[in-house]
Design an enzyme around this catalytic site. Structure first.
Site, short mmCIF file in Angstrom:
data_model
loop_
_atom_site.label_atom_id
_atom_site.label_comp_id
_atom_site.label_asym_id
_atom_site.label_seq_id
_atom_site.Cartn_x
_atom_site.Cartn_y
_atom_site.Cartn_z
N SER A 446 76.01 54.62 22.62
CA SER A 446 76.31 53.70 21.51
C SER A 446 76.68 52.33 22.06
CB SER A 446 77.46 54.23 20.66
OG SER A 446 78.67 54.22 21.41
N HIS A 467 73.02 58.75 18.17
CA HIS A 467 74.42 58.76 18.59
C HIS A 467 75.20 59.80 17.80
CE1 HIS A 467 78.59 56.70 18.57
NE2 HIS A 467 78.48 57.49 19.62
N GLU A 479 74.43 58.19 14.12
CA GLU A 479 73.86 56.84 14.03
C GLU A 479 72.49 56.87 14.69
OE1 GLU A 479 77.39 53.58 14.09
OE2 GLU A 479 77.20 54.76 15.92
N ASN A 517 81.39 51.54 16.25
CA ASN A 517 82.17 50.92 17.32
C ASN A 517 82.29 49.41 17.15
OD1 ASN A 517 82.74 53.31 18.54
ND2 ASN A 517 81.28 53.11 20.20
#
Length: 613
Positions: A446, A467, A479, A517
């Site tokens: 990620s 991810h 993701e 993130n």
């Protein structure tokens, strides 16, 4: 049954509120409660008190607001009567509700709640109007979250009658509220606050002014960044909300939360924080400013980041993705790696019914990985997450190996080795040579570029980012990151595969941090910046985030859980990519890691008192 709306014209302002038709006749009079201000907080309080059986006098000087809130309450009542509306607290079914622009109608109220926007002048004016028409001894509550209640109380000239209701978000049944009593609040007013909280079905919490202010600032900065991400057209509003709700366990996505708070309210609070601190993180996102200027204020107006029906329910959610093309069939899966993430992914794929081969660097690592998966499945059976039959089937479908050649007959291979770009590129170069044409090659990174892995493979059309979140067997979010060179068939195959695993997928272009993130770590960095202040209490801040906003853990506990060293590495990569202040790692984080404070993994961190047992 209908709610009554008084004619909000000056000529009608002296009319006496009339009861709702068909109200039940009881021997005990219902409490009469006034609400001044029908924005997001005032309307939410109105619905709570209506459901609890209060006779409500609802006052707002905006005639459009009065009409809109009255219409929405009427629609909600009709939906409840039809059996398809939200549940309400137990109480009388037909309480009296009057809508008016005339403050004198509050004279009959036994308690009045001020819920106007978070502005000192506006609240002072509203409180003054209330105390001018309500007799002395009438409890008056202000819903301020950041302004000093004592100062507001003194300005009324009747400080004994004034107390506060600190609401972090618009209240919902069972939601948190902090009753705030000043040194001047009378015992009678304090008792009235407690009675109202209990009657409304809210949960009283103790947070404190400073932790509440810190928590609110952290959350507002996070919400503001979500708007910026949407304005960049990086991901859809639904994907941003889904990613943060499932990836971080939040009670609602950031854009949905802003709609509920009210975009005007959030914009004003951000503007005040920006003015006071000079921190650019609080400068309202341009999109937020444009929406406020256009009158798209969120749930209260029916349109914000999402669109709402006449009862406040969300409209236009994405259709079930089961109608999407399935892509190429996946008959056999390869997982490259033997660490925690690789083991978790292999457990997920085998449990979902896919023959899976886990490839480690040597036979011993492969066997240890298989043993760890077996142990995890056994724990899953004990906890009721996995059936005995599913455990047995997964054990038969999962095999181990140490030679990458066994991946040649896989239809999809997931790389889950160390977060080192050189290592990943070497793995993808080998996969490009070994795997059959058309095999989907996925990386779990990620924070590193998927495009670099795609280029190294020599077949960029076959490469995507998938991810998974740790622990993969538990976390529902994936993701799915795509490069400019990925083939549509590859992306469709990855979508269908994740769906078959029982995961919820959000899609975004290849970029460091993806959705979660890129939003999470500026929030964590802002929390670390609080350590520079001598009066910050980590436990109190975490408690304010948990109890006030309903997050599963506060930022400091979350940093310990992720690992301070892992957090530092991710923040460094984000800063290398974006070079903007919100991603710059806090100096204290580097110092903590250098001192060996890594979090839960070694029993020494921000909130960690000792090693885990």
């Amino acid at each position: 049954m209908t709610a009554r709306q008084s004619d909000p014209t000056p000529a009608a302002s002296t009319s006496t509120p009339a009861p709702v038709t068909d109200a039940p006749v009881t021997g005990t009079p219902t409490p009469v409660t006034g609400i001044v201000g029908l924005g997001s907080t005032g309307e939410a309080l109105l619905h709570l008190l209506h459901g609890a059986g209060h006779t409500v006098v609802a006052v707002d000087t905006d005639l459009d607001v009065l009409a809109r809130v009255a219409g929405r309450l009427k629609a909600t009542i009709a939906a409840i009567a039809a059996g398809d509306g939200p549940d309400r607290p137990d109480g009388p079914n037909h309480p009296d509700v009057t809508f008016t622009a005339d403050h004198t109608a509050l004279g009959a109220a036994g308690l009045v709640i001020e819920a106007v926007p978070e502005d000192l002048a506006a609240k002072t004016d509203a409180l003054g109007r209330i105390t001018s028409v309500c007799p002395p001894g009438t409890p008056v509550l202000t819903t301020t979250a950041t302004l000093p209640v004592t100062r507001l109380a003194i300005a009324t000239g009747r400080p004994a009658d004034v107390a506060g209701l600190r609401l972090f978000t618009p209240p919902a049944p069972g939601g948190p509220v902090e009753p705030v009593r000043t040194a001047l609040t009378s015992p009678e007013t304090a008792a009235a606050v407690d009675a109202l909280v209990a009657s409304a079905g809210l949960t009283p919490v103790a947070v404190g002014a400073r932790p509440a202010a810190d928590a609110t600032a952290l959350v507002l900065g996070f919400l503001n960044r979500a708007v910026i991400l949407l304005d960049e057209d990086y991901a859809t509003r639904h994907d941003i909300d889904t990613a943060m709700r499932l990836g971080c366990g939040l009670p609602a996505g950031p854009l949905e939360t802003l709609d509920r708070i009210g975009l005007g309210t959030a914009h004003a609070a951000l503007t005040e924080l920006w003015r006071r601190t000079g921190d650019s993180a609080f400068e309202p996102a341009p999109l937020l400013s444009r929406m406020v200027a256009a009158g798209r204020l969120g749930r209260t107006t029916g349109e914000g980041f999402h669109t709402y029906d006449e009862t406040g329910g969300v409209l236009g959610r994405p259709a079930d993705s089961s109608g999407e093309p399935d892509g190429a069939p996946v008959r056999r899966v390869g997982v490259l790696g033997s660490g925690a993430m690789a083991r978790g992914i292999a457990e997920v794929t085998a449990t979902a019914g896919y023959p899976t081969v886990l490839v480690a660097r040597d036979p011993e690592k492969a066997q240890r990985a298989l043993d760890a998966v077996a142990d995890s499945l056994t724990r899953g059976v004990r906890r009721g997450r996995v059936t005995v039959e599913a455990k047995a089937s997964a054990g038969e479908l999962l095999t181990g190996a140490h030679d990458m050649a066994v991946l040649a007959d896989c239809d999809l291979v997931i790389e889950a080795v160390a977060e080192d770009l050189d290592v990943k590129r070497a793995m993808f170069a080998a996969l490009g040579r070994i795997c059959a044409p058309g095999t989907v090659l996925a990386t779990t990174t990620s924070s590193l570029p998927v495009a670099a892995c795609a280029e190294a493979s020599g077949r960029p059309a076959d490469v995507v980012g998938i991810h998974f979140f740790n622990p993969a067997p538990v976390m529902k979010l994936v993701e799915l990151a795509h490069t400019d060179t990925v083939a549509p068939t590859t992306l469709a195959t990855a979508h269908a595969f994740c769906r078959a695993l029982g995961k919820t997928t959000v899609t975004c272009p290849d970029r460091t941090g993806f959705i979660v993130n890129s939003l999470l770590f500026p929030y964590l960095g802002a929390a670390l910046a609080l350590l520079e202040r001598h009066d910050t209490d980590l436990e109190e801040t975490d408690h304010a985030i948990r109890s006030g906003f309903g997050y599963p853990m506060g930022p400091f506990a979350l940093l310990d859980t992720i690992g301070l060293d892992v957090s530092l590495a991710i923040q460094n990569r984000l800063y290398e990519c974006f070079r903007t202040p919100e991603y710059e790692p806090a100096a204290v984080l580097d110092e903590l890691v250098s001192a060996g404070l890594l979090g839960r993994k070694n029993g020494r961190g921000l909130r960690t008192a000792g090693p885990r047992r």
